[in-house]
Write a protein that holds these residues in place. Structure first.
Motif, PDB file in Angstrom:
ATOM      1  N   GLU A   1       0.877  -1.171   0.000  1.00  0.00           N
ATOM      2  CA  GLU A   1       0.000   0.000   0.000  1.00  0.00           C
ATOM      3  C   GLU A   1       0.907   1.211   0.000  1.00  0.00           C
ATOM      4  O   GLU A   1       1.600   1.449   0.992  1.00  0.00           O
ATOM      5  N   GLN A   2       0.930   1.934  -1.103  1.00  0.00           N
ATOM      6  CA  GLN A   2       1.933   2.989  -1.319  1.00  0.00           C
ATOM      7  C   GLN A   2       3.317   2.383  -1.092  1.00  0.00           C
ATOM      8  O   GLN A   2       3.674   1.446  -1.785  1.00  0.00           O
ATOM      9  N   ASN A   3       4.058   2.851  -0.069  1.00  0.00           N
ATOM     10  CA  ASN A   3       5.417   2.352   0.118  1.00  0.00           C
ATOM     11  C   ASN A   3       5.568   1.506   1.366  1.00  0.00           C
ATOM     12  O   ASN A   3       6.652   1.432   1.948  1.00  0.00           O
ATOM     13  N   ALA A   4       4.483   0.861   1.762  1.00  0.00           N
ATOM     14  CA  ALA A   4       4.570   0.057   2.981  1.00  0.00           C
ATOM     15  C   ALA A   4       3.714  -1.197   2.850  1.00  0.00           C
ATOM     16  O   ALA A   4       2.845  -1.286   1.983  1.00  0.00           O
ATOM     17  N   PHE A   5       4.001  -2.180   3.689  1.00  0.00           N
ATOM     18  CA  PHE A   5       3.212  -3.403   3.717  1.00  0.00           C
ATOM     19  C   PHE A   5       1.905  -3.145   4.441  1.00  0.00           C
ATOM     20  O   PHE A   5       1.854  -2.358   5.381  1.00  0.00           O
ATOM     21  N   SER A   6       0.863  -3.823   3.996  1.00  0.00           N
ATOM     22  CA  SER A   6      -0.391  -3.744   4.734  1.00  0.00           C
ATOM     23  C   SER A   6      -1.095  -5.080   4.619  1.00  0.00           C
ATOM     24  O   SER A   6      -0.724  -5.923   3.803  1.00  0.00           O
TER      25      SER A   6
END
Length: 589
Positions: free
Chosen positions: A363-368
């Motif tokens: 999600e964008q630049n991170a894990f979700s």
RNA sequence: GGGAUCGUAGUUCAGCUUGGUUAGAACGCCGGCCUGUCAAGCCGGAGGUCGCCGGUUCGAUCCCGGUCGGUCCCGCCA
């Protein structure tokens, strides 16, 4: 019959206008307009419209009116251009019609269980019961013609390379190593049985010893094992064996033959050199020993990363000798809702006994989502960099025993590729898989068994491992994989008695047993057996690829169901008491 | 050996969720009409043990169990 055909139903064109012709065939459709009657007459070459006009011959038209689908008739008539505006551009013969002057009804058909014009109009079991009718459908007519053409291509290509065609016995000695044998009781030898060949393996090796250095055979093989969409109990191989060769020679022949057949049948150019992949790499990268390389989507080694997560299951499995691997599906996270991932998990659980399927989304630049909370920020950054992760990517993780991890992630790879349409149409990608292990540990019998078959030669570089680490010995065995199907497989064979005895020993077969089963072959090895090797093509699977079908029953004239019965002739069946008596067989409850 | 799924006119399917009077449609078949269609069209008709056995129920195509058959998969397929 009176009106024997002078032309087929597929060949008349405007060039034949005003000719008188006879046609024979089946009635594909009948269109009765009260006045003029149109019949489409069909044979295996095509369809031609024949017409009956009551203004010309009222009695003839009345007779034609009574005809129905699949009646077999013969007609005589004049080829004529169709009237303006009545040309059918969808039919090769659509510019002409035959105006009938004489009709001979050769045989009438009862009402049909399904429409010959529409293969989908009957369920598969019904079509199998009336297989002779299903074989009239355009699709199966094409498949059978394609199959026949491929026999010819294989024969001429191999013959041109100097191979001799042989026939070997269908009634042979049972050698119960590998698949279950179909047995044939002997009347003359009470209590003894022949077996139908699982392959002509031993015979072709003996022919090498006889000096026929290039052998081939298009041959039925029989294996009494459970069926699949691409597996029948009797199937056909193009069986090849050569003397004084090494692996590269055999792969060369297989390459030229495969190229030749794809050229002859589809006019498709396979590469001059097929790519080669080691078995081990195939398993690690694709989770399969028959990887479909039409698309990429490789399995990612995740053990090192897993150690940096806070996810206990990964670490526990690694500590127990298991594996963690991952798949990165690009730009698809939004398509994998909780329900979708649950569905995949359930599917892997049911089919492959996998306990769980983990995932995270970008999600964008991170894990979700999924197990993202077990990934520290530093690890996320590392993964984003290493795996080039972007927004909306989804990562799937599998962690289990090595075998289960590779197999189920390999299956997931295929499933995701299908769902995401990653498999390009009309592309044919051959691949040689080489360096198979010689042996496979069998948990049930607690011994090594031959992975390919017990005549497969070990890789000469691994001979010392035969003592110390038999499980790591590589075989000189190879498969030809095309679009994920194992199309051919073979090996360089053992040709000395000494090595053959060592092999039997490794798979726990003592000298007495080896003698009883393969004594004839061991004896032959003593009389100057040349180095030799070969390969066998699964002919039916090859036809599947050429025909573009995923069902082996489509390319076999009279196939069996998944319970190995023939719905048409009801084989297998019970037999007379008298027959059993002659065979010295008594049935037990 | 195990799992999933399907089984209803000749055929392909719907109906079953929530059990109830006459189980529908299309194609095919039969009959009629129709002179240029090509999946011909229009009108009418016949055609059903709802795979089989058992259970639950006043009552089962429907719910439950078993069984048989088809398909797909795991095991198996040297």
């Amino acid at each position: 019959m009176r009106l024997k055909r002078t032309m087929t139903c597929g060949e008349l064109t405007v060039d034949n206008v005003n000719q008188e012709v006879n046609l024979n065939g089946w009635i594909a459709t009948n269109r009765d307009h009260g006045g003029v009657i149109f019949l489409d007459l069909r044979d295996r070459y095509g369809k031609t419209q024949v017409t009956f006009n009551p203004d010309i011959d009222a009695e003839l038209a009345a007779n034609a009116r009574r005809l129905g689908m699949e009646d077999v008739i013969a007609v005589r008539g004049i080829v004529q251009l169709r009237p303006d505006g009545n040309v059918n551009p969808n039919m090769p013969t659509g510019s002409i019609e035959v105006v009938v002057s004489e009709l001979e009804v050769l045989n009438e058909s009862q009402p049909l269980p399904f429409l010959v014009s529409d293969r989908e109009s009957g369920s598969e079991d019904l079509r199998l019961e009336y297989r002779y009718l299903e074989l009239r459908t355009a699709e199966l007519q094409n498949f059978m013609a394609l199959r026949a053409k491929t026999y010819g291509s294989a024969r001429s290509r191999l013959t041109a390379e100097g191979f001799l065609e042989f026939e070997t016995p269908v009634l042979m000695k049972s050698t119960p190593e590998g698949a279950r044998d179909y047995l044939v009781p002997s009347r003359i030898h009470k209590g003894k049985f022949y077996a139908l060949p699982q392959s002509p393996q031993t015979y072709k090796q003996l022919l090498m010893i006889s000096g026929f250095d290039k052998y081939f055979q298009i041959v039925k093989c029989f294996r009494d094992e459970d069926l699949r969409a691409d597996r029948q109990p009797e199937f056909t191989q193009i069986d090849i064996e050569m003397s004084f060769v090494d692996q590269s020679d055999v792969l060369g022949v297989a390459t030229r033959l495969a190229r030749g057949m794809f050229k002859d049948i589809l006019d498709y150019d396979l590469p001059e050199i097929f790519p080669t992949m080691k078995y081990k790499d195939a398993m690690e990268m694709y989770g399969s020993d028959k990887p479909d390389i039409r698309f990429d989507l490789p399995l990612v080694e995740f053990a090192d990363y897993a150690q940096k997560t806070e996810f206990g299951i990964f670490k526990d499995n690694l500590a127990a000798g298991g594996r963690v691997k991952a798949l990165v599906l690009k730009n698809a996270a939004d398509k994998y809702s909780r329900k979708a991932t649950d569905g995949l998990t359930e599917w892997l659980r049911t089919y492959y006994g996998l306990k769980g399927l983990a995932f995270v989304k970008m999600e964008q630049n991170a894990f979700s989502a999924g197990i993202s909370k077990f990934f520290p920020e530093a690890l996320q950054a590392e993964l984003i960099k290493d795996l080039h992760l972007e927004h909306n990517d989804i990562l799937f993780f599998v962690s289990d025993t090595e075998a289960r991890t590779l197999q189920s992630l390999g299956a997931l790879r295929l499933e995701l590729a299908k769902r995401e349409n990653l498999i390009p149409e009309g592309v044919i990608k051959p691949l040689f898989v080489v360096d198979f292990p010689l042996l496979d540990w069998d948990e049930d019998s607690q011994r090594f068994i031959a992975m390919h078959h017990p005549f497969t030669a070990p890789n000469p570089d691994d001979l010392e491992l035969m003592q110390s680490a038999p499980g790591s010995v590589r075989a000189q065995a190879y498969d030809l994989v095309i679009n994920g199907y194992e199309v051919a497989g073979g090996s360089i064979r053992i040709h000395t008695r000494e090595m053959q005895s060592r092999m039997f020993e490794l798979i726990g077969m003592d000298e007495a047993e080896a003698q009883a089963r393969f004594g004839f072959l061991l004896k032959a090895f003593k009389y100057g057996a040349p180095p030799h090797g070969g390969i066998a093509f699964g002919f039916d699977r090859l036809i599947m690829l050429l025909a573009g079908t995923e069902n082996i029953r489509d390319v076999i004239a009279f196939p069996k169901t998944t319970s190995a019965s023939s719905l048409m002739d009801e084989a297998p069946s019970i037999v007379d008491e008298q027959q059993l008596k002659e065979l010295h067989i008594k049935l037990v409850e």
